[in-house]
Design an enzyme around this catalytic site. Structure first.
Site, short mmCIF file in Angstrom:
data_model
loop_
_atom_site.label_atom_id
_atom_site.label_comp_id
_atom_site.label_asym_id
_atom_site.label_seq_id
_atom_site.Cartn_x
_atom_site.Cartn_y
_atom_site.Cartn_z
N LYS A 47 -34.90 -9.79 27.05
CA LYS A 47 -35.98 -10.66 26.57
C LYS A 47 -35.55 -11.30 25.25
O LYS A 47 -34.88 -10.66 24.45
CB LYS A 47 -37.26 -9.84 26.30
N ARG A 89 -42.72 -4.21 39.07
CA ARG A 89 -42.95 -4.21 40.51
C ARG A 89 -42.03 -3.22 41.22
O ARG A 89 -42.38 -2.68 42.28
CB ARG A 89 -42.76 -5.63 41.06
N1 BES Z 1 -43.75 -6.49 30.90
C1 BES Z 1 -43.51 -7.81 31.31
C2 BES Z 1 -44.76 -8.66 31.42
C3 BES Z 1 -45.59 -8.87 30.18
C4 BES Z 1 -45.50 -10.05 29.47
C5 BES Z 1 -46.52 -7.94 29.78
C6 BES Z 1 -46.29 -10.26 28.36
C7 BES Z 1 -47.31 -8.15 28.66
C8 BES Z 1 -47.20 -9.32 27.97
C9 BES Z 1 -42.83 -7.83 32.67
O1 BES Z 1 -42.03 -6.75 32.97
C10 BES Z 1 -41.96 -9.05 32.73
O2 BES Z 1 -41.10 -9.17 31.92
N2 BES Z 1 -42.24 -9.93 33.69
C11 BES Z 1 -41.49 -11.12 33.86
C12 BES Z 1 -41.31 -11.32 35.34
C13 BES Z 1 -40.32 -12.40 35.71
C14 BES Z 1 -38.93 -12.00 35.30
C15 BES Z 1 -40.39 -12.64 37.17
C16 BES Z 1 -42.27 -12.28 33.25
O3 BES Z 1 -43.49 -12.32 33.34
O4 BES Z 1 -41.63 -13.15 32.68
ZN ZN Z 2 -40.03 -6.92 32.26
#
Ligand code: BES
Ligand code: ZN
Ligand code: ZN
Length: 491
Positions: free
Chosen positions: A270, A344
């Site tokens: 990230k 997921r």
């Molecule tokens: N934990 C994150 C989602 C999240 C974002 C939670 C902001 C709380 C606040 C999750 O694991 C994630 O990173 N999801 C990605 C999915 C994508 C790679 C398909 C996302 O939402 O960007």
């Molecule tokens: Zn994630």
């Protein structure tokens, strides 16, 4: 906080402040309370620059009453009153008391309030009276936080005592979730979540706990949970809590919560700005712990299986890699197209496990799954996905009752089609920016038996707030606890 009930007829004990609710009206605010022994001249002065709008507060010192301060609290127009407006007003009251360092209050209840409204008022008083006070994360500005210690609710009777007890037990469980989410990531690891689960089982004989560690997970072939945790120096866990409130009945609800104790994104790291809040990526797990504790404390007459897959999505030479294929607990193979779509993966193994070992009649999962749901509906509602109409309606009803809003999003088969892989049964991310909450839900759905009612709640926006408010005075909300207790009770 000690909440007591007082009759209008009996002389009340002194407190620091007397609280008087008002309706907003065209010309002049209208008292919503009945009661005689007031400092009348003072009230008419205070009523002059006060409209009675929802959450509006006006106050003054008094020399005539048994309370040193008198606070007028606006409830808004009587014709437009809702459970939400009651919650907003009474949370604002707690916020005001906090700022003025008032710790004991005598509150006149609005005349002829209904049971549901009393519940909303008591809930708001308790929800607002929370502070996260673990010294490590608290700023000098925040401490010491002044909380209400005592509130006397005047104008209620014996039958309302049950409501107070129920709300107190519920908010205690919400606060268990709030504390775990607010805490530093390093203080809420998989082992800490397991410890919290054991504590619930220790306190309530109706709750059984079982924790699968790394070895057991290997034996069970939970390939996706193990894959996500590979970069961490902490062991993963699958926590299973069982509450049988109606053992003669075979009906069981499984609640499954995402327990990523920190989400760096893994090798698909990230960027700065997206990682700082990722200690809250176990909010689904925290909600499941809260639900199990609340069910036992309230002795609800239903059977619930709580399941928490817990990992840390860390970055390391051993981290799981984009492009690799892993075999899930269900036997389906998954191509990892993005290591940041880890929630997921662990949920897939967890729902597959609970179906195999507990045969639930329905599953609800809670997960901070996607940033996309925050883009779509912000922090105002959880994204709801559900494969069955009746269950959808029941979840919406629970949302209305508890104020934990949900907004339904679609599960069209086209989303599942986007998750097809050329080299495996599925891939974990579609690759595009399209409908990420929906493709995430569609991925989990592939691991749910065809006819099994299932709902997925994407709580990425609602589990913690970027701007606090009086009802939610700290980042973590504990969302999901009240919603699913209400849902399960009404099954
Ligand atoms: N934990 C994150 C989602 C999240 C974002 C939670 C902001 C709380 C606040 C999750 O694991 C994630 O990173 N999801 C990605 C999915 C994508 C790679 C398909 C996302 O939402 O960007
Ligand atoms: Zn994630
Ligand atoms: Zn995550």
């Amino acid at each position: 906080m000690q909440l007591q009930i007082g009759s209008l007829k009996v002389k009340r004990k002194p407190a620091e402040a007397l609280i008087l609710p008002y309706w907003e009206d065209k010309k002049k605010p209208v008292p919503a309370f009945s009661g005689e022994d007031m400092d009348k001249p003072l009230l008419s002065l205070l009523e002059e620059d006060f409209k009675g709008e929802v959450a509006e507060v006006n106050y003054s010192y008094s020399t005539a009453g048994i309370e040193k301060k008198v606070i007028l609290l606006g409830l808004g127009q009587k014709s437009g009153v809702t459970l939400a407006s009651f919650r907003k007003a009474f949370a604002a009251l707690v916020d005001f008391c906090r700022k003025k360092k008032i710790t004991t209050v005598n509150i006149y209840m609005p005349k002829s309030v209904e049971t549901k409204e009393v519940e909303a008022i008591v809930d708001a008083l308790l929800m607002a009276n929370y502070s996260f006070d673990e010294s490590k994360r608290q700023t000098a500005k925040e401490k010491p936080v002044c909380l209400l210690k005592k509130a006397l609710l005047i104008g209620l009777d014996k039958k309302h005592e049950k409501i107070i007890e129920r709300c107190s037990l519920l908010v205690d469980s919400v606060n268990l979730a709030r504390v775990l989410v607010n805490r530093n990531a390093d203080d809420a690891k998989a082992q800490d979540l397991a410890d919290a689960a054991w504590q619930i089982a220790k306190k309530y004989s109706s709750v059984q706990c079982k924790v699968l560690g790394k070895k057991e997970l290997e034996k069970e072939k939970m390939g996706l949970i193990l894959a996500v945790n590979r970069g961490s120096d902490q062991d993963p866990a699958l926590i299973v809590l069982t509450y049988m409130g109606d053992p003669k009945n075979g009906d069981k609800t499984a609640v499954v919560g995402k327990g990523v104790t920190f989400d760096t994104g893994g090798l698909n790291l990230k960027p700065t700005g997206s990682m700082e809040d990722m200690r809250i990526d176990m909010a689904g797990a925290a909600a499941v712990l809260g639900i199990m504790q609340a069910a036992a404390a309230l002795k609800i007459k239903k059977n619930i299986i709580g399941v928490i897959p817990s990992v840390e999505n860390a970055i390391d030479a051993k981290s799981y890699k984009p492009g690799d294929v892993y075999i899930s607990h269900s036997g389906k193979s998954v191509e990892i197209t993005n290591t940041d779509a880890e929630g997921r993966l662990i949920l897939a193994d967890a729902v597959s496990y609970v179906q195999k070992h507990h045969a639930p009649n329905r599953i609800v999962d809670l997960a901070t799954l996607t940033g996309g749901v925050v883009v779509a509906i912000g922090e105002e509602a959880s994204g709801l996905f559900c494969n069955e109409l009746k269950m959808t309606e029941k979840l919406k009803k629970a949302a209305e009752e508890t104020g934990e809003r949900v907004w339904q999003l679609p599960l069209y088969p086209e989303y599942a089609a986007l998750m097809k892989s050329k080299i495996a049964d599925l891939k974990n991310a579609s690759g595009g920016r399209k409908a990420s909450p929906c493709t995430g839900a569609a991925f989990i759905q592939q691991f749910i038996a065809k006819d099994l009612p299932w709902a997925h709640l994407d709580i990425a926006g609602t589990a913690y707030l970027s701007d606090f408010n009086p009802y939610y005075p700290s980042a973590a909300t504990g969302v999901g606890v009240k919603l699913l207790i209400s849902f399960i009770e009404n099954l």
